[in-house]
Design a protein around this motif. Structure first.
Motif, short mmCIF file in Angstrom:
data_model
loop_
_atom_site.label_atom_id
_atom_site.label_comp_id
_atom_site.label_asym_id
_atom_site.label_seq_id
_atom_site.Cartn_x
_atom_site.Cartn_y
_atom_site.Cartn_z
N ARG A 10 -3.08 5.06 8.77
CA ARG A 10 -2.66 4.36 9.86
C ARG A 10 -1.44 5.07 10.54
O ARG A 10 -0.81 6.13 10.07
CB ARG A 10 -1.63 3.14 9.01
CG ARG A 10 -2.74 2.43 8.12
CD ARG A 10 -1.84 1.53 7.24
NE ARG A 10 -0.99 0.70 7.96
CZ ARG A 10 -0.15 -0.20 7.10
NH1 ARG A 10 -0.55 -0.20 5.83
NH2 ARG A 10 0.69 -1.06 7.54
N ILE A 11 -1.31 4.79 11.92
CA ILE A 11 0.02 5.27 12.70
C ILE A 11 0.96 4.08 13.28
O ILE A 11 0.11 3.03 13.48
CB ILE A 11 -0.39 6.24 13.69
CG1 ILE A 11 -1.44 5.76 14.55
CG2 ILE A 11 -1.02 7.35 13.10
CD1 ILE A 11 -1.59 6.80 15.78
N ASP A 67 -3.26 0.10 11.29
CA ASP A 67 -2.21 -0.39 10.91
C ASP A 67 -1.85 -1.63 11.05
O ASP A 67 -1.03 -2.36 10.46
CB ASP A 67 -1.19 0.41 11.93
CG ASP A 67 0.36 0.30 11.36
OD1 ASP A 67 0.77 0.18 10.32
OD2 ASP A 67 1.16 -0.28 12.15
N MET A 68 -2.63 -2.35 11.80
CA MET A 68 -2.74 -3.86 11.83
C MET A 68 -3.73 -4.68 10.93
O MET A 68 -3.74 -5.88 10.93
CB MET A 68 -2.84 -4.42 13.22
CG MET A 68 -1.82 -3.81 14.14
SD MET A 68 -1.98 -4.20 15.93
CE MET A 68 -3.57 -3.12 16.63
N LYS A 98 3.29 -4.94 7.26
CA LYS A 98 4.69 -4.23 6.66
C LYS A 98 4.21 -4.03 5.15
O LYS A 98 4.99 -3.16 4.51
CB LYS A 98 5.70 -5.51 6.65
CG LYS A 98 6.11 -5.78 7.94
CD LYS A 98 7.41 -5.95 8.22
CE LYS A 98 8.00 -6.39 9.26
NZ LYS A 98 8.16 -5.48 10.40
N GLU A 99 3.15 -4.50 4.47
CA GLU A 99 2.86 -4.12 3.20
C GLU A 99 1.50 -3.18 3.48
O GLU A 99 1.00 -3.02 4.59
CB GLU A 99 2.32 -5.33 2.47
CG GLU A 99 3.56 -6.25 2.25
CD GLU A 99 3.68 -7.28 3.37
OE1 GLU A 99 2.66 -7.89 3.93
OE2 GLU A 99 4.86 -7.65 3.36
N GLU A 100 1.19 -2.49 2.15
CA GLU A 100 0.00 -2.07 2.12
C GLU A 100 -1.22 -2.74 2.33
O GLU A 100 -1.36 -3.82 2.17
CB GLU A 100 -0.05 -1.13 0.75
CG GLU A 100 -1.33 -0.38 0.43
CD GLU A 100 -1.61 0.17 -0.79
OE1 GLU A 100 -2.42 0.99 -0.93
OE2 GLU A 100 -0.32 0.06 -1.68
N ASN A 101 -2.10 -2.13 3.24
CA ASN A 101 -3.44 -2.92 3.48
C ASN A 101 -4.65 -2.01 2.94
O ASN A 101 -4.10 -0.88 2.37
CB ASN A 101 -3.38 -3.47 4.85
CG ASN A 101 -3.52 -2.10 5.87
OD1 ASN A 101 -4.10 -0.85 5.58
ND2 ASN A 101 -3.22 -2.35 6.94
N LYS A 102 -5.71 -2.27 3.40
CA LYS A 102 -6.76 -1.63 2.86
C LYS A 102 -6.98 -0.08 3.39
O LYS A 102 -7.83 0.84 2.83
CB LYS A 102 -8.19 -2.23 2.90
CG LYS A 102 -8.56 -2.44 4.14
CD LYS A 102 -9.96 -3.44 4.06
CE LYS A 102 -10.52 -3.69 5.54
NZ LYS A 102 -11.61 -4.02 5.32
N GLY A 104 -4.31 1.81 3.92
CA GLY A 104 -3.04 2.59 3.46
C GLY A 104 -1.56 2.29 3.38
O GLY A 104 -1.64 1.00 3.73
N GLU A 105 -0.78 2.96 3.33
CA GLU A 105 0.71 2.51 3.00
C GLU A 105 1.09 2.19 4.53
O GLU A 105 0.54 2.86 5.45
CB GLU A 105 1.43 3.68 2.31
CG GLU A 105 1.14 3.79 1.06
CD GLU A 105 1.72 2.78 0.14
OE1 GLU A 105 2.71 2.25 0.31
OE2 GLU A 105 1.11 2.48 -1.07
N PRO A 106 2.03 1.47 4.55
CA PRO A 106 2.69 1.05 5.94
C PRO A 106 3.62 2.54 6.36
O PRO A 106 3.74 3.24 5.84
CB PRO A 106 3.64 0.01 5.72
CG PRO A 106 3.94 0.08 4.25
CD PRO A 106 2.78 0.78 3.61
N VAL A 107 3.58 2.49 7.64
CA VAL A 107 4.26 3.83 8.39
C VAL A 107 5.73 3.30 8.88
O VAL A 107 6.02 1.89 9.25
CB VAL A 107 3.48 4.21 9.51
CG1 VAL A 107 2.30 4.97 8.88
CG2 VAL A 107 3.31 3.14 10.48
N ASN A 108 6.52 4.23 8.89
CA ASN A 108 8.06 3.80 9.34
C ASN A 108 7.95 3.53 10.70
O ASN A 108 9.12 2.92 11.48
CB ASN A 108 8.90 4.87 9.02
CG ASN A 108 9.06 5.00 7.33
OD1 ASN A 108 8.76 4.06 6.80
ND2 ASN A 108 9.23 6.16 6.81
#
Length: 109
Positions: A10-11, A67-68, A98-102, A104-108
């Motif tokens: 994700r980005i 990311d979405m 805002k949470e982890e999805n399938k 990966g982890e959320p990005v800042n």
């Protein structure tokens, strides 16, 4: 370190925007510099550089859709007139999960 040429992960919106702008500027700057020396060679370099730049930008769009929480298959919208404009605006404007999805982890960013 993240793999720039991998569609996994994700980005965020800002990363996506800056990667698009930077890849476009690189293509134009290199081509313009070479066109000053030789216009035909510069144009040929432009056409050679635009292909990997477009592939890179599609990979970044896939990561942005991830990311979405959406599939990268949504990139097919970019070939549909008017839908491509909406898709581009969505990628830049809509916040990611805002949470982890399938994907990966959320990005800042």
């Amino acid at each position: 370190m993240e793999k720039l040429w991998s569609s996994e992960g994700r980005i965020g919106r800002m990363q996506y925007f800056f990667r698009l702008v930077l890849s476009t500027l690189i293509v134009f700057a290199v081509s313009a510099f070479i066109m000053i020396i030789n216009e035909q060679v510069g144009l040929a370099i432009y056409y050679l550089l635009i292909i990997p730049a477009m592939i890179f930008q599609i990979i970044q769009a896939i990561k942005r859709f991830h990311d979405m929480g959406k599939s990268g298959a949504y990139c097919w919208l970019f070939i549909v007139p008017l839908a491509n404009v909406v898709a581009a605006l969505v990628l830049i404007a809509v916040e990611g999960d805002k949470e982890e999805n399938k994907y990966g982890e959320p990005v800042n960013l």
